[in-house]
Design an enzyme around this catalytic site. Sequence first.
Site, PDB file in Angstrom:
ATOM      1  N   SER A 230      21.672   1.653 -89.224  1.00  0.00           N
ATOM      2  CA  SER A 230      21.984   1.518 -90.649  1.00  0.00           C
ATOM      3  C   SER A 230      20.974   0.627 -91.360  1.00  0.00           C
ATOM      4  CB  SER A 230      23.384   0.932 -90.818  1.00  0.00           C
ATOM      5  OG  SER A 230      23.409  -0.382 -90.316  1.00  0.00           O
ATOM      6  N   GLU A 232      21.644  -1.658 -93.484  1.00  0.00           N
ATOM      7  CA  GLU A 232      22.128  -3.036 -93.475  1.00  0.00           C
ATOM      8  C   GLU A 232      21.713  -3.779 -92.195  1.00  0.00           C
ATOM      9  OE1 GLU A 232      26.296  -3.093 -94.442  1.00  0.00           O
ATOM     10  OE2 GLU A 232      26.391  -5.166 -93.674  1.00  0.00           O
ATOM     11  N   GLU A 251      13.973   2.806 -88.454  1.00  0.00           N
ATOM     12  CA  GLU A 251      14.321   4.153 -88.932  1.00  0.00           C
ATOM     13  C   GLU A 251      15.777   4.065 -89.364  1.00  0.00           C
ATOM     14  OE1 GLU A 251      16.048   7.296 -89.258  1.00  0.00           O
ATOM     15  OE2 GLU A 251      15.597   7.916 -87.208  1.00  0.00           O
ATOM     16  N   CYS A 285      21.119  10.881 -89.625  1.00  0.00           N
ATOM     17  CA  CYS A 285      20.440  10.037 -90.609  1.00  0.00           C
ATOM     18  C   CYS A 285      19.805  10.872 -91.705  1.00  0.00           C
ATOM     19  CB  CYS A 285      19.427   9.118 -89.939  1.00  0.00           C
ATOM     20  SG  CYS A 285      18.342   9.953 -88.798  1.00  0.00           S
TER      21      CYS A 285
END
Length: 483
Positions: A230, A232, A251, A285
Amino acid sequence: MTVPDRLWIGGEWRDSASGETFETRNPATGEILAEVASADEQDVDRAVASAREAFGSDEWRKMSPHRRAELLWKLGDLVGRDADELATLETRDNGKTYFESRKVDLPSVVENFRYFAGLADKIQGETIPVSGPFLNYTLREPVGVVGCIVPWNFPLSLASWKVAPALACGNAVVLKPAEQTPLTALRLGELAVEAGFPPGVLNVVPGPGATAGAALVRHPDVDAIAFTGSTETGKTIMREAADTLKKVSLELGGKSPNVVFADADLEGAVRGASTGIFYGKGEVCAAGSRVLVERDVYDDFLEAFKGRAESMRPGDPMDKSTRLGAIVSEEQLDRVLGYIEVGREEGARLVTGGERTSWEGKGNFVTATVFADVEPEMTIAQEEIFGPVAAVIPFEDVDDAVSKANRTIYGLAAGVWTRDIGKAHRIASEIQAGTVWINTYNQYDSASPFGGYKQSGFGRDLGWEAALEKYTQTKSVWVAIDR
Ligand code: NAI
Ligand code: MG
């Protein structure tokens, strides 16, 4: 089938120093698959020491590049040999369909080891013309100990995206799989030793991100971190890695637009939009989670897209007719359902899906969900949901499409559907994304670089150039030739 449940350090199965374990479950049934040893700082320390020792050993450092290539090829063969078992482990641990694990993930892992086997003996420096009586040349040397931290959506495949090039370049690796899906990475560690890699060249330490992952990022003897996950967590990793100035590649997440023009082959576009968001339960993703559709075909598109979504049957991931597997964890299920709720509250029109469902009364399943009339600023058009939830947004013309496509903090991938080749190339150049698919979606190849623009990260996986950038460093050597 034996389920690996301990840490793989220095070519041996080890319990965690604390004796702690964590459960990994089959999200399609709720069944506990294993109580896996949970790595903490001490275990990471042992794994890093083992990698450091292997990195410095003559056996690895002085191994000929041709031999390294052979070992990588062999590892690919062993993954291929055990593909049924690995795919079964993956499906049980992650909840994705066996079709996806066996027919897509596993072959790509084999291909990836073979591709990077090909790189291992082609890593070379240059001789550089310089002023003065000097010979100047460069050496491409491995970075050292590389920490690879991977997520739960493509556990083995993403591990191979990092491990294969890192080993091809001569590094030693500590791999930290996600706590939701540690099993195939552990088997990979074991297979690497069977292939002939010196023990300690690949160590695998499952455990929570905040303990095992963070310890790896902070460890002073780790030279680089290659991360997928993620945005974050990527930000946290970058901050934490600053103290020891590690080389970092990230990534990260996405909110990728799949842009459908009125002049597209509509049937193909509907199919592409559907696999774009529903493949892998949307836990991808690069998922095409924002479907931008030109106004003239908006209603027709929606009707066909709704039909496709409704054919995505959730169910037993081992069953061939199942199209949607189980959401990886209860936590992720709650996130996805939470976003669906927010979509409704913010006024998006629910066209189909939007519900929790089950298989034989069990499991974390969500029906394929389509929201229409989504405004680009709505939460479901801005935040990564990581579930089978499409946000369909109408647009008026090329400018409007580009502007809406780029209205995001992310820039991982994009799709464009049109028969107008000029328009396709214009969009490809104007969309801010690391990958653009024209009249297709979700294509990958070991040879083609993949990674993000903007807050989708930096550094590329796959391809040889990106591998050299991430997993080697350049040494410049000067030789006086006048004495
Ligand atoms: P995450 O990014 O936190 O987890 C990915 C990996 O990072 C796991 O191995 C985890 O253990 C590790 N990790 C977590 N915190 C860490 C830290 N402080 N230091 C080092 N390693 C750490 O993702 P999570 O929490 O599993 O999923 C939350 C959301 O993240 C998802 O809903 C999805 O939106 C997004 N995500 C995106 C992925 C992508 O490929 N773009 C993959 C996984 C999740
Ligand atoms: Mg699991």
